[in-house]
Write a protein that holds these residues in place. Structure first.
Motif, PDB file in Angstrom:
ATOM      1  N   LEU A 175     -37.203  40.338  39.289  1.00  0.00           N
ATOM      2  CA  LEU A 175     -36.095  41.046  39.796  1.00  0.00           C
ATOM      3  C   LEU A 175     -36.685  41.905  40.827  1.00  0.00           C
ATOM      4  CD1 LEU A 175     -33.896  41.300  36.347  1.00  0.00           C
ATOM      5  CD2 LEU A 175     -34.001  39.419  38.044  1.00  0.00           C
ATOM      6  N   ALA A 176     -37.683  42.797  40.557  1.00  0.00           N
ATOM      7  CA  ALA A 176     -38.153  43.574  41.576  1.00  0.00           C
ATOM      8  C   ALA A 176     -38.529  42.999  42.922  1.00  0.00           C
ATOM      9  CB  ALA A 176     -39.379  44.498  41.002  1.00  0.00           C
ATOM     10  N   TYR A 177     -39.255  41.875  42.839  1.00  0.00           N
ATOM     11  CA  TYR A 177     -39.535  41.180  43.828  1.00  0.00           C
ATOM     12  C   TYR A 177     -38.321  40.511  44.863  1.00  0.00           C
ATOM     13  CZ  TYR A 177     -41.774  37.420  46.541  1.00  0.00           C
ATOM     14  OH  TYR A 177     -42.044  36.546  47.697  1.00  0.00           O
ATOM     15  N   VAL A 178     -37.367  40.265  43.938  1.00  0.00           N
ATOM     16  CA  VAL A 178     -36.086  39.600  44.481  1.00  0.00           C
ATOM     17  C   VAL A 178     -35.258  40.900  45.134  1.00  0.00           C
ATOM     18  CG1 VAL A 178     -33.604  39.076  44.268  1.00  0.00           C
ATOM     19  CG2 VAL A 178     -35.663  37.610  42.890  1.00  0.00           C
ATOM     20  N   GLN A 179     -35.294  42.183  44.795  1.00  0.00           N
ATOM     21  CA  GLN A 179     -34.431  43.217  45.247  1.00  0.00           C
ATOM     22  C   GLN A 179     -35.152  43.551  46.613  1.00  0.00           C
ATOM     23  OE1 GLN A 179     -34.689  45.591  41.811  1.00  0.00           O
ATOM     24  NE2 GLN A 179     -32.266  45.761  41.696  1.00  0.00           N
ATOM     25  N   SER A 180     -36.587  43.735  46.428  1.00  0.00           N
ATOM     26  CA  SER A 180     -37.357  44.142  47.734  1.00  0.00           C
ATOM     27  C   SER A 180     -37.331  43.059  48.819  1.00  0.00           C
ATOM     28  CB  SER A 180     -38.872  44.454  47.331  1.00  0.00           C
ATOM     29  OG  SER A 180     -38.787  45.517  46.742  1.00  0.00           O
ATOM     30  N   LEU A 181     -37.401  41.540  48.338  1.00  0.00           N
ATOM     31  CA  LEU A 181     -37.403  40.548  49.351  1.00  0.00           C
ATOM     32  C   LEU A 181     -36.245  40.561  50.077  1.00  0.00           C
ATOM     33  CD1 LEU A 181     -39.140  38.371  50.606  1.00  0.00           C
ATOM     34  CD2 LEU A 181     -38.328  36.868  48.858  1.00  0.00           C
ATOM     35  N   GLY A 182     -35.300  40.553  49.415  1.00  0.00           N
ATOM     36  CA  GLY A 182     -33.690  40.537  49.659  1.00  0.00           C
ATOM     37  C   GLY A 182     -33.253  41.200  50.946  1.00  0.00           C
ATOM     38  N   VAL A 183     -33.877  42.632  50.827  1.00  0.00           N
ATOM     39  CA  VAL A 183     -33.351  43.478  51.869  1.00  0.00           C
ATOM     40  C   VAL A 183     -34.561  43.391  53.095  1.00  0.00           C
ATOM     41  CG1 VAL A 183     -32.640  45.460  50.214  1.00  0.00           C
ATOM     42  CG2 VAL A 183     -35.030  45.342  50.907  1.00  0.00           C
ATOM     43  N   GLU A 184     -35.377  42.803  52.814  1.00  0.00           N
ATOM     44  CA  GLU A 184     -36.478  42.643  54.016  1.00  0.00           C
ATOM     45  C   GLU A 184     -36.200  41.299  54.883  1.00  0.00           C
ATOM     46  OE1 GLU A 184     -41.230  41.158  54.406  1.00  0.00           O
ATOM     47  OE2 GLU A 184     -40.678  42.394  52.725  1.00  0.00           O
ATOM     48  N   VAL A 185     -35.531  40.407  54.182  1.00  0.00           N
ATOM     49  CA  VAL A 185     -35.195  39.114  55.039  1.00  0.00           C
ATOM     50  C   VAL A 185     -33.665  39.221  55.204  1.00  0.00           C
ATOM     51  CG1 VAL A 185     -37.257  37.812  54.272  1.00  0.00           C
ATOM     52  CG2 VAL A 185     -34.862  37.697  52.994  1.00  0.00           C
ATOM     53  N   ALA A 186     -32.879  40.155  54.712  1.00  0.00           N
ATOM     54  CA  ALA A 186     -31.664  40.092  55.194  1.00  0.00           C
ATOM     55  C   ALA A 186     -31.164  40.067  56.615  1.00  0.00           C
ATOM     56  CB  ALA A 186     -30.850  41.328  54.532  1.00  0.00           C
ATOM     57  N   ALA A 187     -31.893  40.787  57.672  1.00  0.00           N
ATOM     58  CA  ALA A 187     -31.670  40.663  58.919  1.00  0.00           C
ATOM     59  C   ALA A 187     -31.987  39.506  59.424  1.00  0.00           C
ATOM     60  CB  ALA A 187     -32.783  41.784  59.711  1.00  0.00           C
ATOM     61  N   HIS A 188     -32.536  38.609  58.993  1.00  0.00           N
ATOM     62  CA  HIS A 188     -32.940  37.336  59.571  1.00  0.00           C
ATOM     63  C   HIS A 188     -31.662  36.274  58.980  1.00  0.00           C
ATOM     64  CE1 HIS A 188     -36.802  38.251  60.934  1.00  0.00           C
ATOM     65  NE2 HIS A 188     -36.916  38.863  59.776  1.00  0.00           N
ATOM     66  N   ASN A 189     -30.668  36.747  58.403  1.00  0.00           N
ATOM     67  CA  ASN A 189     -29.531  35.949  58.071  1.00  0.00           C
ATOM     68  C   ASN A 189     -29.913  34.943  56.842  1.00  0.00           C
ATOM     69  OD1 ASN A 189     -26.573  35.391  57.958  1.00  0.00           O
ATOM     70  ND2 ASN A 189     -27.293  33.322  58.595  1.00  0.00           N
ATOM     71  N   VAL A 190     -31.041  35.523  56.093  1.00  0.00           N
ATOM     72  CA  VAL A 190     -31.457  34.732  54.761  1.00  0.00           C
ATOM     73  C   VAL A 190     -31.085  35.366  53.562  1.00  0.00           C
ATOM     74  CG1 VAL A 190     -33.436  33.964  53.410  1.00  0.00           C
ATOM     75  CG2 VAL A 190     -33.310  33.522  56.361  1.00  0.00           C
ATOM     76  N   GLN A 191     -30.475  35.011  52.661  1.00  0.00           N
ATOM     77  CA  GLN A 191     -30.049  35.661  51.442  1.00  0.00           C
ATOM     78  C   GLN A 191     -30.966  35.521  50.129  1.00  0.00           C
ATOM     79  OE1 GLN A 191     -27.371  33.694  53.092  1.00  0.00           O
ATOM     80  NE2 GLN A 191     -27.330  35.298  54.618  1.00  0.00           N
ATOM     81  N   VAL A 192     -31.595  36.451  49.540  1.00  0.00           N
ATOM     82  CA  VAL A 192     -32.283  36.241  48.270  1.00  0.00           C
ATOM     83  C   VAL A 192     -31.597  37.365  47.249  1.00  0.00           C
ATOM     84  CG1 VAL A 192     -34.500  36.484  47.467  1.00  0.00           C
ATOM     85  CG2 VAL A 192     -34.152  36.025  49.676  1.00  0.00           C
ATOM     86  N   ASN A 193     -31.132  36.523  46.184  1.00  0.00           N
ATOM     87  CA  ASN A 193     -30.623  37.010  45.106  1.00  0.00           C
ATOM     88  C   ASN A 193     -31.008  36.473  43.706  1.00  0.00           C
ATOM     89  OD1 ASN A 193     -28.425  38.810  46.377  1.00  0.00           O
ATOM     90  ND2 ASN A 193     -28.028  36.884  47.233  1.00  0.00           N
ATOM     91  N   ALA A 194     -30.687  37.085  42.573  1.00  0.00           N
ATOM     92  CA  ALA A 194     -31.120  36.642  41.280  1.00  0.00           C
ATOM     93  C   ALA A 194     -29.874  36.727  40.247  1.00  0.00           C
ATOM     94  CB  ALA A 194     -32.366  37.386  40.835  1.00  0.00           C
ATOM     95  N   ILE A 195     -30.041  35.979  39.551  1.00  0.00           N
ATOM     96  CA  ILE A 195     -29.015  35.849  38.194  1.00  0.00           C
ATOM     97  C   ILE A 195     -29.898  36.278  37.186  1.00  0.00           C
ATOM     98  CG2 ILE A 195     -27.827  34.537  36.341  1.00  0.00           C
ATOM     99  CD1 ILE A 195     -26.697  32.731  38.732  1.00  0.00           C
ATOM    100  N   ALA A 196     -29.635  37.407  36.342  1.00  0.00           N
ATOM    101  CA  ALA A 196     -30.329  37.708  35.294  1.00  0.00           C
ATOM    102  C   ALA A 196     -29.591  37.666  33.936  1.00  0.00           C
ATOM    103  CB  ALA A 196     -30.571  39.338  35.299  1.00  0.00           C
ATOM    104  N   GLN A 197     -29.961  36.561  33.319  1.00  0.00           N
ATOM    105  CA  GLN A 197     -29.064  36.162  32.198  1.00  0.00           C
ATOM    106  C   GLN A 197     -29.583  36.491  30.773  1.00  0.00           C
ATOM    107  OE1 GLN A 197     -28.871  32.101  33.930  1.00  0.00           O
ATOM    108  NE2 GLN A 197     -29.670  31.528  31.745  1.00  0.00           N
ATOM    109  N   ASN A 198     -28.705  36.440  29.844  1.00  0.00           N
ATOM    110  CA  ASN A 198     -29.120  36.258  28.566  1.00  0.00           C
ATOM    111  C   ASN A 198     -27.869  35.995  27.823  1.00  0.00           C
ATOM    112  OD1 ASN A 198     -30.567  36.328  26.033  1.00  0.00           O
ATOM    113  ND2 ASN A 198     -30.531  38.726  25.837  1.00  0.00           N
ATOM    114  N   PHE A 199     -28.155  35.155  26.660  1.00  0.00           N
ATOM    115  CA  PHE A 199     -26.925  34.513  25.764  1.00  0.00           C
ATOM    116  C   PHE A 199     -26.195  33.479  26.538  1.00  0.00           C
ATOM    117  CE2 PHE A 199     -27.503  38.644  23.435  1.00  0.00           C
ATOM    118  CZ  PHE A 199     -27.925  38.258  22.242  1.00  0.00           C
ATOM    119  N   VAL A 200     -27.076  32.585  27.178  1.00  0.00           N
ATOM    120  CA  VAL A 200     -26.545  31.522  28.025  1.00  0.00           C
ATOM    121  C   VAL A 200     -27.115  30.137  27.481  1.00  0.00           C
ATOM    122  CG1 VAL A 200     -26.417  30.340  30.163  1.00  0.00           C
ATOM    123  CG2 VAL A 200     -26.346  32.921  30.222  1.00  0.00           C
TER     124      VAL A 200
END
Length: 227
Positions: A138-163
């Motif tokens: 999740l930490a990787y996603v948060q940092s990578l997401g803001v780094e590549v957003a300017a290139h119109n690339v979206q990085v996100n995560a689903i943090a799930q439990n009880f699924v």
């Protein structure tokens, strides 16, 4: 959501035989995507790049990485357990992203969705190794997401439990009366989130309708009772 289409998108799903892999492949294909599924464990450092190269154009990477969660007391976690869990859940992620991102940045279009765990968001007794690895994702996603957003690339995560999924909540676990009592006690919904509910949300995050989300971690847990 009912009108959501993934027509024309080429989506790579990793660990497709585990965790959310089977239902993700089914739902994404039903939404019109061309799904490229891989069951490779991706433990070899060269495997992620080889997989991406063999897949052709990847419009969306769904990093669905799974390993059974150890329940070792923190004082008894050894180097082998720590290394095994991180090798399965953490190490493949940057390798996959390094492989898919340059073409996405060049096209100014692409998405990466990590299927993660809410164990990183809530203390769980006996799950220090697993929670730490999921937290690293999740930490990787948060940092990578803001780094590549300017290139119109979206990085996100689903943090799930009880699924509902075959890796962490197989039928024998769900049938256990003690687990059923736990659901009533800890989950406001009183049930597991269904696999299809989770996969449909993932499909939305893979679509152009979700272009505004970058570096986000979305909890999908059926709610939980804070302790």
């Amino acid at each position: 959501m009912a009108e959501l289409s993934l027509q024309g998108k080429r989506i790579l799903v990793t660990h497709a035989d585990a965790f959310m892999g089977p239902v993700l492949c089914e739902v994404l294909a039903r939404r019109g995507a061309t799904v490229m599924s891989s069951t490779d464990a991706l433990l070899d450092p060269q495997a992620p790049a080889a997989l991406v190269a063999a897949s052709g154009q990847v419009d969306v990477l769904v990093a669905n990485l799974a390993i059974p969660s150890p329940t070792t007391a923190a004082t008894e976690v050894d180097e082998a357990e720590w290394r095994k869990v991180f090798a399965a859940l953490v190490d493949p992620l940057p390798r996959l992203c390094r492989a898919v991102l340059p073409p996405m940045i060049a096209r100014r279009a692409g998405k990466i969705l990590v299927m993660g765990s809410a164990s990183a968001l809530r203390g769980i007794r006996g799950a220090t190794t697993y929670s730490a690895a999921r937290g690293a994702q999740l930490a990787y996603v948060q940092s990578l997401g803001v780094e590549v957003a300017a290139h119109n690339v979206q990085v996100n995560a689903i943090a799930q439990n009880f699924v509902d999924n075959p890796t962490y909540f197989p039928p024998e676990v769900q049938a256990n009366p003690r687990f059923q009592e736990r659901l009533k006690r800890e989950v406001p919904l009183g049930r597991l989130v269904s696999a299809s509910e989770d996969a449909e949300f993932a499909a939305y995050l893979c679509s152009d309708a979700a272009n505004c989300f970058v570096g986000q971690v979305f909890p999908v847990c059926g709610g939980w009772v804070q302790k």
